[in-house]
Design a protein around this motif. Structure first.
Motif, PDB file in Angstrom:
ATOM      1  N   ASN A  22       0.825  -1.214   0.000  1.00  0.00           N
ATOM      2  CA  ASN A  22       0.000   0.000   0.000  1.00  0.00           C
ATOM      3  C   ASN A  22       0.856   1.260   0.000  1.00  0.00           C
ATOM      4  O   ASN A  22       2.057   1.209  -0.244  1.00  0.00           O
ATOM      5  CB  ASN A  22      -0.986  -0.002   1.160  1.00  0.00           C
ATOM      6  CG  ASN A  22      -1.969  -1.159   1.066  1.00  0.00           C
ATOM      7  OD1 ASN A  22      -2.285  -1.623  -0.025  1.00  0.00           O
ATOM      8  ND2 ASN A  22      -2.447  -1.633   2.205  1.00  0.00           N
ATOM      9  N   LEU A  23       0.247   2.411   0.273  1.00  0.00           N
ATOM     10  CA  LEU A  23       0.924   3.696   0.161  1.00  0.00           C
ATOM     11  C   LEU A  23       2.131   3.795   1.078  1.00  0.00           C
ATOM     12  O   LEU A  23       2.101   3.331   2.217  1.00  0.00           O
ATOM     13  CB  LEU A  23      -0.056   4.822   0.497  1.00  0.00           C
ATOM     14  CG  LEU A  23      -1.229   5.002  -0.466  1.00  0.00           C
ATOM     15  CD1 LEU A  23      -2.264   5.933   0.149  1.00  0.00           C
ATOM     16  CD2 LEU A  23      -0.752   5.538  -1.806  1.00  0.00           C
ATOM     17  N   GLN A  24       3.179   4.432   0.571  1.00  0.00           N
ATOM     18  CA  GLN A  24       4.355   4.691   1.389  1.00  0.00           C
ATOM     19  C   GLN A  24       4.110   5.902   2.287  1.00  0.00           C
ATOM     20  O   GLN A  24       3.247   6.740   1.996  1.00  0.00           O
ATOM     21  CB  GLN A  24       5.564   4.907   0.487  1.00  0.00           C
ATOM     22  CG  GLN A  24       5.870   3.675  -0.372  1.00  0.00           C
ATOM     23  CD  GLN A  24       7.142   3.823  -1.165  1.00  0.00           C
ATOM     24  OE1 GLN A  24       8.202   4.054  -0.600  1.00  0.00           O
ATOM     25  NE2 GLN A  24       7.047   3.683  -2.477  1.00  0.00           N
ATOM     26  N   PRO A  25       4.847   6.003   3.398  1.00  0.00           N
ATOM     27  CA  PRO A  25       4.560   7.047   4.398  1.00  0.00           C
ATOM     28  C   PRO A  25       4.521   8.470   3.862  1.00  0.00           C
ATOM     29  O   PRO A  25       3.794   9.306   4.406  1.00  0.00           O
ATOM     30  CB  PRO A  25       5.690   6.854   5.412  1.00  0.00           C
ATOM     31  CG  PRO A  25       6.067   5.410   5.306  1.00  0.00           C
ATOM     32  CD  PRO A  25       5.916   5.081   3.843  1.00  0.00           C
ATOM     33  N   ALA A  26       5.272   8.751   2.812  1.00  0.00           N
ATOM     34  CA  ALA A  26       5.342  10.133   2.317  1.00  0.00           C
ATOM     35  C   ALA A  26       4.145  10.523   1.455  1.00  0.00           C
ATOM     36  O   ALA A  26       4.085  11.659   0.982  1.00  0.00           O
ATOM     37  CB  ALA A  26       6.627  10.333   1.510  1.00  0.00           C
TER      38      ALA A  26
ATOM     39  N   VAL B 259       5.689  13.459 -11.704  1.00  0.00           N
ATOM     40  CA  VAL B 259       6.215  12.194 -11.202  1.00  0.00           C
ATOM     41  C   VAL B 259       6.357  12.285  -9.693  1.00  0.00           C
ATOM     42  O   VAL B 259       7.116  13.090  -9.178  1.00  0.00           O
ATOM     43  CB  VAL B 259       7.565  11.857 -11.859  1.00  0.00           C
ATOM     44  CG1 VAL B 259       8.124  10.569 -11.295  1.00  0.00           C
ATOM     45  CG2 VAL B 259       7.411  11.762 -13.362  1.00  0.00           C
ATOM     46  N   ARG B 260       5.601  11.456  -8.990  1.00  0.00           N
ATOM     47  CA  ARG B 260       5.666  11.427  -7.528  1.00  0.00           C
ATOM     48  C   ARG B 260       5.746   9.987  -7.073  1.00  0.00           C
ATOM     49  O   ARG B 260       5.568   9.060  -7.827  1.00  0.00           O
ATOM     50  CB  ARG B 260       4.429  12.094  -6.920  1.00  0.00           C
ATOM     51  CG  ARG B 260       4.310  13.549  -7.288  1.00  0.00           C
ATOM     52  CD  ARG B 260       3.198  14.207  -6.519  1.00  0.00           C
ATOM     53  NE  ARG B 260       3.002  15.573  -6.973  1.00  0.00           N
ATOM     54  CZ  ARG B 260       3.767  16.581  -6.635  1.00  0.00           C
ATOM     55  NH1 ARG B 260       4.756  16.391  -5.812  1.00  0.00           N
ATOM     56  NH2 ARG B 260       3.545  17.784  -7.115  1.00  0.00           N
ATOM     57  N   GLY B 261       5.977   9.827  -5.786  1.00  0.00           N
ATOM     58  CA  GLY B 261       6.077   8.492  -5.230  1.00  0.00           C
ATOM     59  C   GLY B 261       7.419   7.892  -5.565  1.00  0.00           C
ATOM     60  O   GLY B 261       8.185   8.401  -6.378  1.00  0.00           O
ATOM     61  N   SER B 262       7.747   6.804  -4.947  1.00  0.00           N
ATOM     62  CA  SER B 262       9.014   6.144  -5.210  1.00  0.00           C
ATOM     63  C   SER B 262       8.784   4.649  -5.275  1.00  0.00           C
ATOM     64  O   SER B 262       7.868   4.107  -4.696  1.00  0.00           O
ATOM     65  CB  SER B 262      10.034   6.453  -4.107  1.00  0.00           C
ATOM     66  OG  SER B 262       9.551   6.052  -2.850  1.00  0.00           O
ATOM     67  N   VAL B 263       9.627   3.984  -6.024  1.00  0.00           N
ATOM     68  CA  VAL B 263       9.546   2.542  -6.161  1.00  0.00           C
ATOM     69  C   VAL B 263      10.819   1.956  -5.587  1.00  0.00           C
ATOM     70  O   VAL B 263      11.917   2.261  -6.026  1.00  0.00           O
ATOM     71  CB  VAL B 263       9.403   2.151  -7.648  1.00  0.00           C
ATOM     72  CG1 VAL B 263       9.353   0.643  -7.786  1.00  0.00           C
ATOM     73  CG2 VAL B 263       8.164   2.768  -8.246  1.00  0.00           C
ATOM     74  N   GLY B 264      10.652   1.114  -4.552  1.00  0.00           N
ATOM     75  CA  GLY B 264      11.824   0.548  -3.918  1.00  0.00           C
ATOM     76  C   GLY B 264      12.366  -0.650  -4.680  1.00  0.00           C
ATOM     77  O   GLY B 264      11.752  -1.153  -5.590  1.00  0.00           O
TER      78      GLY B 264
END
Length: 255
Positions: free
Chosen positions: A206-210, A250-255
């Motif tokens: 699910n969503l990352q903390p940021a 572009v937002r969010g990050s993919v680990g």
């Protein structure tokens, strides 16, 4: 002083009206919409939220409970419908059927790389045509990893319905392609985040903390555009992007 000597009072500016149309099963799209709505209300906007409901008998039963009864069968069972771009029966709230909105923001989860059946069904509906015609719209997608196909489809379908695309963004889950899928399957099957699945260490799904800060930042960019729009003169550019063209953020990050 006579009444004729009193200068007229300038009319107060109308409160910008914003609508969020979204579908959610695990409440991730709702969380993003609520964070954006909070930021827009702080900027003086009148914000409404409208959740699309999937009612089609072919698909709805599996999403009537959480966690899923059969995680593998229910998730992989949606793949054929997604690959062929299927639509289905949905319930559209009154707020999303018609209305004088200054901006419409569409929240779409990503199912098997594509726009989910409920949002695709909405965007192909007559109701979406009446809502979007001549209106500006933005989009956000919630995804496990790959997001661009979903966002491009929302942009294309909304534009076909007569909308003017403004901007779009995405919010990604943690983990690479394999571990993020395992994390999602585990979550759908058990309803909670676990550290391992099938013997593999997995990240929280699910969503990352940021996400909240990123959602608010995107909402503030949209609010800037609304303010600019209200003060534009005839012939001025309709977007704050270069050359007046919309852009995808572009937002969010993919680990």
């Amino acid at each position: 002083m006579s009444s004729s000597d009193i200068p007229p009072t300038a009319p107060s500016a109308r409160q910008p009206r914003v609508l969020f149309v979204y579908f959610t099963y695990t409440q991730q799209s709702l969380k993003v919409a609520e964070a954006m709505a909070d930021a827009l209300r702080e900027r003086g906007c009148d914000v409404r939220l409208a959740a699309i409901e999937l009612t089609d008998s072919r698909y709805a039963e599996r999403f009537s409970r959480f966690p899923l009864r059969h995680a593998y069968l229910d998730i992989f069972g949606m793949m054929p419908a997604q690959l062929r771009g299927a639509t289905g029966e949905i319930r559209i709230p009154d707020e999303a059927r018609d209305g004088d909105y200054d901006l419409i923001c569409i929240g779409s989860p990503t199912w098997w790389l594509k726009t989910s059946v409920p949002i695709r069904s909405f965007l192909k509906s007559d109701e979406a045509g009446r809502l979007l015609k001549g209106k500006r719209f933005a989009a956000f997608v919630v995804c496990r990893r790959y997001w661009s196909i979903n966002l491009k489809a929302v942009k294309k379908l909304g534009t076909k319905r007569g909308g003017e695309y403004v901007d779009g963004t995405h919010f990604s889950f943690a983990g690479g392609q394999v571990r993020s899928l395992l994390a999602l399957l585990s979550y759908f099957g058990k309803g909670e985040n676990r550290e391992r699945y099938l013997g593999v260490k997995i990240p929280p799904t699910n969503l990352q903390p940021a996400y909240r800060d990123e959602a608010r930042a995107f909402a503030n960019e949209l609010a800037d555009r609304l303010e600019q729009r209200s003060s534009e003169r005839v012939g001025a550019p309709s977007s704050s992007a270069p050359n007046g063209q919309p852009k995808d953020t572009v937002r969010g990050s993919v680990g």
